[in-house]
Design a protein around this motif. Structure first.
Motif, PDB file in Angstrom:
ATOM      1  N   LEU A   1       0.828  -1.208   0.000  1.00 56.24           N
ATOM      2  CA  LEU A   1       0.000   0.000   0.000  1.00 56.24           C
ATOM      3  C   LEU A   1       0.860   1.255   0.000  1.00 56.24           C
ATOM      4  O   LEU A   1       0.527   2.252  -0.655  1.00 56.24           O
ATOM      5  N   LYS A   2       1.969   1.229   0.721  1.00 56.36           N
ATOM      6  CA  LYS A   2       2.839   2.399   0.790  1.00 56.36           C
ATOM      7  C   LYS A   2       3.395   2.727  -0.599  1.00 56.36           C
ATOM      8  O   LYS A   2       3.453   3.904  -1.001  1.00 56.36           O
ATOM      9  N   LYS A   3       3.812   1.694  -1.348  1.00 56.91           N
ATOM     10  CA  LYS A   3       4.329   1.935  -2.703  1.00 56.91           C
ATOM     11  C   LYS A   3       3.225   2.441  -3.617  1.00 56.91           C
ATOM     12  O   LYS A   3       3.458   3.280  -4.505  1.00 56.91           O
ATOM     13  N   MET A   4       2.007   1.942  -3.425  1.00 59.32           N
ATOM     14  CA  MET A   4       0.894   2.434  -4.227  1.00 59.32           C
ATOM     15  C   MET A   4       0.635   3.916  -3.948  1.00 59.32           C
ATOM     16  O   MET A   4       0.316   4.689  -4.862  1.00 59.32           O
ATOM     17  N   GLU A   5       0.753   4.326  -2.679  1.00 57.42           N
ATOM     18  CA  GLU A   5       0.565   5.733  -2.333  1.00 57.42           C
ATOM     19  C   GLU A   5       1.624   6.601  -3.011  1.00 57.42           C
ATOM     20  O   GLU A   5       1.325   7.698  -3.509  1.00 57.42           O
ATOM     21  N   VAL A   6       2.861   6.129  -3.028  1.00 56.95           N
ATOM     22  CA  VAL A   6       3.936   6.853  -3.717  1.00 56.95           C
ATOM     23  C   VAL A   6       3.638   6.938  -5.210  1.00 56.95           C
ATOM     24  O   VAL A   6       3.763   8.006  -5.842  1.00 56.95           O
ATOM     25  N   PHE A   7       3.237   5.813  -5.791  1.00 54.21           N
ATOM     26  CA  PHE A   7       2.911   5.756  -7.216  1.00 54.21           C
ATOM     27  C   PHE A   7       1.774   6.726  -7.565  1.00 54.21           C
ATOM     28  O   PHE A   7       1.849   7.483  -8.547  1.00 54.21           O
ATOM     29  N   LEU A   8       0.704   6.721  -6.752  1.00 56.22           N
ATOM     30  CA  LEU A   8      -0.430   7.607  -7.018  1.00 56.22           C
ATOM     31  C   LEU A   8      -0.044   9.076  -6.873  1.00 56.22           C
ATOM     32  O   LEU A   8      -0.539   9.934  -7.624  1.00 56.22           O
ATOM     33  N   ALA A   9       0.832   9.370  -5.908  1.00 54.24           N
ATOM     34  CA  ALA A   9       1.307  10.746  -5.748  1.00 54.24           C
ATOM     35  C   ALA A   9       2.086  11.190  -6.984  1.00 54.24           C
ATOM     36  O   ALA A   9       1.942  12.326  -7.453  1.00 54.24           O
ATOM     37  N   PHE A  10       2.903  10.280  -7.525  1.00 56.84           N
ATOM     38  CA  PHE A  10       3.668  10.628  -8.726  1.00 56.84           C
ATOM     39  C   PHE A  10       2.737  10.817  -9.922  1.00 56.84           C
ATOM     40  O   PHE A  10       2.937  11.720 -10.749  1.00 56.84           O
ATOM     41  N   MET A  11       1.732   9.972 -10.043  1.00 60.00           N
ATOM     42  CA  MET A  11       0.790  10.099 -11.155  1.00 60.00           C
ATOM     43  C   MET A  11       0.018  11.412 -11.083  1.00 60.00           C
ATOM     44  O   MET A  11      -0.424  11.945 -12.110  1.00 60.00           O
ATOM     45  N   THR A  12      -0.145  11.946  -9.881  1.00 60.62           N
ATOM     46  CA  THR A  12      -0.859  13.217  -9.704  1.00 60.62           C
ATOM     47  C   THR A  12       0.058  14.412  -9.935  1.00 60.62           C
ATOM     48  O   THR A  12      -0.311  15.383 -10.596  1.00 60.62           O
ATOM     49  N   LEU A  13       1.281  14.346  -9.400  1.00 61.79           N
ATOM     50  CA  LEU A  13       2.196  15.492  -9.412  1.00 61.79           C
ATOM     51  C   LEU A  13       3.174  15.477 -10.592  1.00 61.79           C
ATOM     52  O   LEU A  13       3.691  16.540 -10.988  1.00 61.79           O
ATOM     53  N   ASN A  14       3.481  14.286 -11.112  1.00 68.69           N
ATOM     54  CA  ASN A  14       4.377  14.149 -12.274  1.00 68.69           C
ATOM     55  C   ASN A  14       5.739  14.799 -12.067  1.00 68.69           C
ATOM     56  O   ASN A  14       6.359  15.302 -13.030  1.00 68.69           O
ATOM     57  N   ASN A  15       6.191  14.811 -10.834  1.00 69.47           N
ATOM     58  CA  ASN A  15       7.495  15.407 -10.546  1.00 69.47           C
ATOM     59  C   ASN A  15       8.071  14.733  -9.310  1.00 69.47           C
ATOM     60  O   ASN A  15       7.446  14.747  -8.245  1.00 69.47           O
ATOM     61  N   MET A  16       9.270  14.172  -9.451  1.00 70.09           N
ATOM     62  CA  MET A  16       9.866  13.415  -8.354  1.00 70.09           C
ATOM     63  C   MET A  16      10.112  14.287  -7.126  1.00 70.09           C
ATOM     64  O   MET A  16       9.876  13.869  -5.993  1.00 70.09           O
ATOM     65  N   ALA A  17      10.599  15.509  -7.349  1.00 73.30           N
ATOM     66  CA  ALA A  17      10.918  16.397  -6.231  1.00 73.30           C
ATOM     67  C   ALA A  17       9.649  16.795  -5.475  1.00 73.30           C
ATOM     68  O   ALA A  17       9.635  16.852  -4.234  1.00 73.30           O
ATOM     69  N   ARG A  18       8.580  17.067  -6.204  1.00 73.33           N
ATOM     70  CA  ARG A  18       7.322  17.454  -5.552  1.00 73.33           C
ATOM     71  C   ARG A  18       6.713  16.285  -4.785  1.00 73.33           C
ATOM     72  O   ARG A  18       6.143  16.462  -3.706  1.00 73.33           O
ATOM     73  N   VAL A  19       6.826  15.065  -5.326  1.00 72.73           N
ATOM     74  CA  VAL A  19       6.349  13.881  -4.610  1.00 72.73           C
ATOM     75  C   VAL A  19       7.152  13.693  -3.335  1.00 72.73           C
ATOM     76  O   VAL A  19       6.609  13.410  -2.257  1.00 72.73           O
ATOM     77  N   SER A  20       8.453  13.864  -3.444  1.00 75.32           N
ATOM     78  CA  SER A  20       9.341  13.728  -2.281  1.00 75.32           C
ATOM     79  C   SER A  20       8.945  14.702  -1.179  1.00 75.32           C
ATOM     80  O   SER A  20       8.874  14.347  -0.003  1.00 75.32           O
ATOM     81  N   GLU A  21       8.651  15.945  -1.574  1.00 74.73           N
ATOM     82  CA  GLU A  21       8.279  16.974  -0.589  1.00 74.73           C
ATOM     83  C   GLU A  21       6.914  16.677   0.036  1.00 74.73           C
ATOM     84  O   GLU A  21       6.737  16.804   1.239  1.00 74.73           O
ATOM     85  N   SER A  22       5.959  16.261  -0.782  1.00 72.25           N
ATOM     86  CA  SER A  22       4.603  16.032  -0.265  1.00 72.25           C
ATOM     87  C   SER A  22       4.538  14.830   0.672  1.00 72.25           C
ATOM     88  O   SER A  22       3.741  14.812   1.612  1.00 72.25           O
ATOM     89  N   LEU A  23       5.376  13.812   0.421  1.00 74.53           N
ATOM     90  CA  LEU A  23       5.349  12.603   1.250  1.00 74.53           C
ATOM     91  C   LEU A  23       6.386  12.610   2.359  1.00 74.53           C
ATOM     92  O   LEU A  23       6.398  11.723   3.206  1.00 74.53           O
ATOM     93  N   GLY A  24       7.275  13.595   2.329  1.00 71.02           N
ATOM     94  CA  GLY A  24       8.315  13.643   3.356  1.00 71.02           C
ATOM     95  C   GLY A  24       9.352  12.557   3.179  1.00 71.02           C
ATOM     96  O   GLY A  24       9.938  12.090   4.163  1.00 71.02           O
ATOM     97  N   GLN A  25       9.591  12.146   1.937  1.00 80.48           N
ATOM     98  CA  GLN A  25      10.605  11.132   1.637  1.00 80.48           C
ATOM     99  C   GLN A  25      11.662  11.727   0.705  1.00 80.48           C
ATOM    100  O   GLN A  25      11.423  12.725   0.022  1.00 80.48           O
TER     101      GLN A  25
ATOM    102  N   VAL B   1      11.626   7.690  -3.281  1.00 78.46           N
ATOM    103  CA  VAL B   1      10.500   7.716  -4.211  1.00 78.46           C
ATOM    104  C   VAL B   1      10.843   6.926  -5.467  1.00 78.46           C
ATOM    105  O   VAL B   1      10.050   6.093  -5.936  1.00 78.46           O
ATOM    106  N   HIS B   2      12.018   7.171  -6.019  1.00 78.32           N
ATOM    107  CA  HIS B   2      12.451   6.452  -7.227  1.00 78.32           C
ATOM    108  C   HIS B   2      12.528   4.955  -6.966  1.00 78.32           C
ATOM    109  O   HIS B   2      12.099   4.131  -7.790  1.00 78.32           O
ATOM    110  N   ARG B   3      13.083   4.569  -5.789  1.00 79.87           N
ATOM    111  CA  ARG B   3      13.223   3.152  -5.451  1.00 79.87           C
ATOM    112  C   ARG B   3      11.845   2.487  -5.349  1.00 79.87           C
ATOM    113  O   ARG B   3      11.663   1.343  -5.790  1.00 79.87           O
ATOM    114  N   ALA B   4      10.870   3.185  -4.754  1.00 77.42           N
ATOM    115  CA  ALA B   4       9.520   2.630  -4.597  1.00 77.42           C
ATOM    116  C   ALA B   4       8.869   2.391  -5.957  1.00 77.42           C
ATOM    117  O   ALA B   4       8.241   1.351  -6.197  1.00 77.42           O
ATOM    118  N   LEU B   5       9.020   3.353  -6.890  1.00 77.10           N
ATOM    119  CA  LEU B   5       8.431   3.205  -8.220  1.00 77.10           C
ATOM    120  C   LEU B   5       9.099   2.064  -8.993  1.00 77.10           C
ATOM    121  O   LEU B   5       8.413   1.270  -9.654  1.00 77.10           O
TER     122      LEU B   5
END
Length: 309
Positions: free
Chosen positions: A9-33, A38-42
């Motif tokens: 589920l955690k990897k799915m949350e990361v994946f869905l965040a990336f699909m929404t934001l389309n930017n690794m840095a923004r996903v990292s900031e929003s999830l606190g990772q 983030v790249h490793r999870a995807l």
């Protein structure tokens, strides 16, 4: 087909965040990772699915059609899991938006209103359902899970290992007589003088009924009971109307100016310990923690007083 254990589920949350934001840095900031996490999870999710989800264009990841297909189902899975967790917590009463609380009728003048006000100040969003009843009824409802917590009168320590107790105050038992009775103004009452008198009392199951019988056991005789009632207000009216005397806790004195509470002689002394009871397996519930904290504060305020709060 068995689902690969690497699909979490955690990897799915990361994946869905990336699909929404389309930017690794923004996903990292929003999830606190970190972006590495983030790249490793995807990448791990792709490997577990055994199907590519992205293509590389320079340093960018571009979702493939497979990613959009998986996102549709991943969102359902995450949403369903969140809803399941919420419903399970609600069913268990854990941090629910509503607290189901039980209390004795005789605590409604001061004690319960003060507890409710204090609890609402701590948790303004919390709604409270208040159920009134006897000790026996409230305890059964608590054990059955129909109530989250109860405030009742105990005689001695709580002996139920499945319940946590928070003492509030002690309350002594008095003779309750109509104003102007032949016993008015007495400093103490000897129950031996009441062998010929009539009494009214609450039905079985109430803490005060236990005290009533205990005092007369100490006196060594069975009182003449003219009537039994189901609530403290009817009992007070019967006493004030001269139907009979009774034995009541001190807190009841402020319910009516038409009855007088007279202390018993020391040899008949009896008292209740007003106590909050809650299930031990839910003692970390934030709502119950707040209620317990308010009860402890109430007990400290009452320390050294007469127990009529």
């Amino acid at each position: 087909m068995a689902i690969d254990e690497a699909i979490t589920l955690k990897k799915m949350e990361v994946f869905l965040a990336f699909m929404t934001l389309n930017n690794m840095a923004r996903v990292s900031e929003s999830l606190g990772q970190s972006t590495v996490s983030v790249h490793r999870a995807l990448h791990s999710l792709e490997e577990a699915l055994r199907c590519p989800l992205f293509k590389h264009e320079g340093r960018n990841l571009i979702p493939l059609q497979t990613a959009y297909t998986f996102a549709e189902y991943a969102k359902r899975i995450v949403d369903e899991c969140e809803e399941g967790v919420r419903k399970v917590r609600d069913a268990g009463g854990f941090n629910a938006p509503r607290l189901k609380m039980g209390a004795l009728y005789s605590l409604t003048l001061r004690c319960i209103p003060q507890l409710v006000i204090g609890l609402k100040l701590r948790k303004p969003e919390l709604d409270i359902d208040l159920t009134m009843g006897s000790n026996r009824e409230l305890l059964q409802s608590l054990v059955d899970g129909q109530l989250d917590a109860i405030v009742v009168g105990l005689h001695g320590e709580n002996e139920n290992n499945g319940l946590v107790s928070v003492p509030l105050f002690y309350d002594d038992i008095f003779l309750a007589a109509p104003v102007g009775s032949p016993y008015a103004g007495n400093n103490h009452i000897d129950l031996q003088d009441f062998r010929a008198e009539k009494f009214v009392t609450l039905s079985d199951g109430f803490a005060t009924t236990e005290d009533f019988h205990h005092c007369f056991e100490l006196a060594g005789f069975i009182p003449n009971i003219a009537m039994r009632v189901q609530d403290i207000f009817s009992l007070i009216n019967l006493i004030s109307g001269g139907i009979g005397y009774s034995l009541l806790p001190g807190r009841v004195g402020e319910f009516s100016s038409r009855i007088e509470l007279i202390p018993l002689e020391e040899r008949y002394a009896s008292r209740q310990q007003i106590t909050l009871l809650l299930p031990k397996n839910r003692e970390r519930d934030p709502n119950l923690l707040a209620l317990a904290a308010e009860c402890r504060m109430y007990g400290r305020r009452d320390n050294g007083k007469d127990g009529f709060l």
